[in-house]
Write a protein that holds these residues in place. Sequence first.
Motif, short mmCIF file in Angstrom:
data_model
loop_
_atom_site.label_atom_id
_atom_site.label_comp_id
_atom_site.label_asym_id
_atom_site.label_seq_id
_atom_site.Cartn_x
_atom_site.Cartn_y
_atom_site.Cartn_z
N LEU A 152 11.50 -8.05 -8.40
CA LEU A 152 10.03 -7.95 -8.44
C LEU A 152 9.60 -6.72 -7.65
N VAL A 153 8.73 -5.93 -8.26
CA VAL A 153 8.18 -4.75 -7.59
C VAL A 153 6.69 -4.99 -7.37
N ASN A 154 6.27 -5.08 -6.10
CA ASN A 154 4.85 -5.21 -5.78
C ASN A 154 4.25 -3.81 -5.62
N GLY A 155 3.12 -3.57 -6.32
CA GLY A 155 2.58 -2.21 -6.35
C GLY A 155 3.27 -1.41 -7.44
N ALA A 156 3.54 -2.07 -8.59
CA ALA A 156 4.37 -1.47 -9.64
C ALA A 156 3.71 -0.29 -10.33
N ALA A 157 2.38 -0.17 -10.24
CA ALA A 157 1.70 0.91 -10.95
C ALA A 157 1.57 2.17 -10.12
N GLY A 158 1.93 2.12 -8.84
CA GLY A 158 1.71 3.27 -7.96
C GLY A 158 2.84 4.28 -8.00
N GLY A 159 2.79 5.23 -7.08
CA GLY A 159 3.78 6.30 -7.07
C GLY A 159 5.19 5.77 -6.94
N VAL A 160 5.49 5.08 -5.86
CA VAL A 160 6.85 4.56 -5.66
C VAL A 160 7.15 3.45 -6.67
N CYS A 179 0.62 -5.80 -10.54
CA CYS A 179 -0.43 -4.78 -10.56
C CYS A 179 -1.75 -5.43 -10.95
N SER A 180 -2.81 -4.64 -11.01
CA SER A 180 -4.11 -5.17 -11.43
C SER A 180 -4.20 -5.16 -12.96
N THR A 181 -5.26 -5.80 -13.46
CA THR A 181 -5.39 -6.01 -14.92
C THR A 181 -5.30 -4.69 -15.70
N GLN A 214 10.75 -5.88 -3.93
CA GLN A 214 10.50 -4.56 -3.34
C GLN A 214 9.00 -4.40 -3.19
N ASP A 215 8.54 -4.36 -1.94
CA ASP A 215 7.10 -4.38 -1.65
C ASP A 215 6.61 -2.99 -1.28
N ASN A 216 5.63 -2.49 -2.04
CA ASN A 216 5.01 -1.19 -1.73
C ASN A 216 3.58 -1.32 -1.25
N VAL A 217 3.13 -2.56 -1.00
CA VAL A 217 1.70 -2.77 -0.70
C VAL A 217 1.47 -3.35 0.69
N GLY A 218 2.24 -4.36 1.05
CA GLY A 218 2.07 -4.95 2.39
C GLY A 218 0.86 -5.83 2.51
N ASN A 219 0.44 -6.44 1.40
CA ASN A 219 -0.77 -7.28 1.44
C ASN A 219 -0.47 -8.76 1.60
N HIS A 220 0.81 -9.13 1.76
CA HIS A 220 1.17 -10.54 1.96
C HIS A 220 1.91 -10.68 3.28
N PRO A 221 1.65 -11.77 4.02
CA PRO A 221 2.44 -12.00 5.23
C PRO A 221 3.91 -12.24 4.89
#
Length: 326
Positions: A152-160, A179-181, A214-221
Amino acid sequence: MKAIVQERFGSPDVLQFIDVDQPEIGPDDVLVRVHAAALNPYDWHILRGDPYVARLMGTVGLTRPKPRVAGVDGAGTVQAVGANVRGLRAGDEVLGRFEGAFAEYARAVADLVVPKPARLTFEQAAGVPMAGQTALRAIRDVGRVRAGHRVLVNGAAGGVGSFAVQIAAALGAEVTGVCSTGNVDLVRSIGAAHVVDYTKDDFTDGRVRYDVVQDNVGNHPLRHLRRAVTPTGTLVSNAGGSPGGNLFGPIGAIVRMLAVNAVVRQRLRPLPDTWTREHLIAVTGLVAAGQVTPVVGRTYPLADTATAMRHLEQGHARGKIVVTVG
Ligand SMILES: NC(=O)c1ccc[n+]([C@@H]2O[C@H](COP(=O)([O-])OP(=O)(O)OC[C@H]3O[C@@H](n4cnc5c(N)ncnc54)[C@H](OP(=O)(O)O)[C@@H]3O)[C@@H](O)[C@H]2O)c1
């Protein structure tokens, strides 16, 4: 030459588009005529001197941003090479880590410059260095992703994230992108077998577990993220925080992760910030082979780099944000 100069710490408003001297090169450097340069959150960390502790550590400059000319990711044509440089010559089309990429000419350490794959435009090529090699380290090296893994890739739509999805898919993993809608179709198009729209679903609810997150956002504890990882799976955290007066930035989260890692079976790994030639060559090889294609979300002229930076700082970049230099 024209360049984007940062004389003091601050918001993108302090960036100046002015004339400066062309950089001089040393024996191990190349001088590159920059055609395109890409933005990274790293650039606003330097610009803002954020987190503040990084000023004391000397990584962003102590009293003003270091370096004076902004930008690290670029693509262009070699103009001149230092006396010790082998394998590169004037006229070569390259991409890599530049010292002051937001400028008409940039110095680069030759070791961190590699040939540009012919199939890429300069705008696409500029997006490769930092995001591409970071994603490769996260997925291949630290995540140890193998064929058949559920990733799972969190922040899948961003650069990394857009590189991470493609690299994991190229390694044979079954990839889920978050990602968002508005980015669901993009994330599916670059190789995600499944997409979680974070405005509707929470991937940390414990219903599905992944071999590698793989987390690129850091929005979850951390305790929520761990619910998404199998009992012996791996969490690779690459989240550097948001702009805005941070004292310690991600350091607290990294310390917590390492402390918990010592007492659980899951592998919990912060991603160190490093560059190597091997990673640049490897990710560029995947791109040259057509297994990975950089996603360029928006392009701006060099003069509008501050506007590009404001967009990046909002945290919803689609792929890479690139400035075209000429
Ligand atoms: N350790 C290292 O060496 C290293 C190197 C490079 C980067 N980094 C760090 O890695 C992080 C990512 O960098 P980046 O270049 O990929 O940044 P970026 O391009 O700015 O990523 C923005 C992405 O985050 C997504 N996003 C925002 N909120 C989200 C949410 N709640 N859930 C899921 N996705 C969300 C956005 O997607 P939507 O628009 O769909 O919301 C957007 O696509 C940064 O913190 C950066 O500092 C670390």
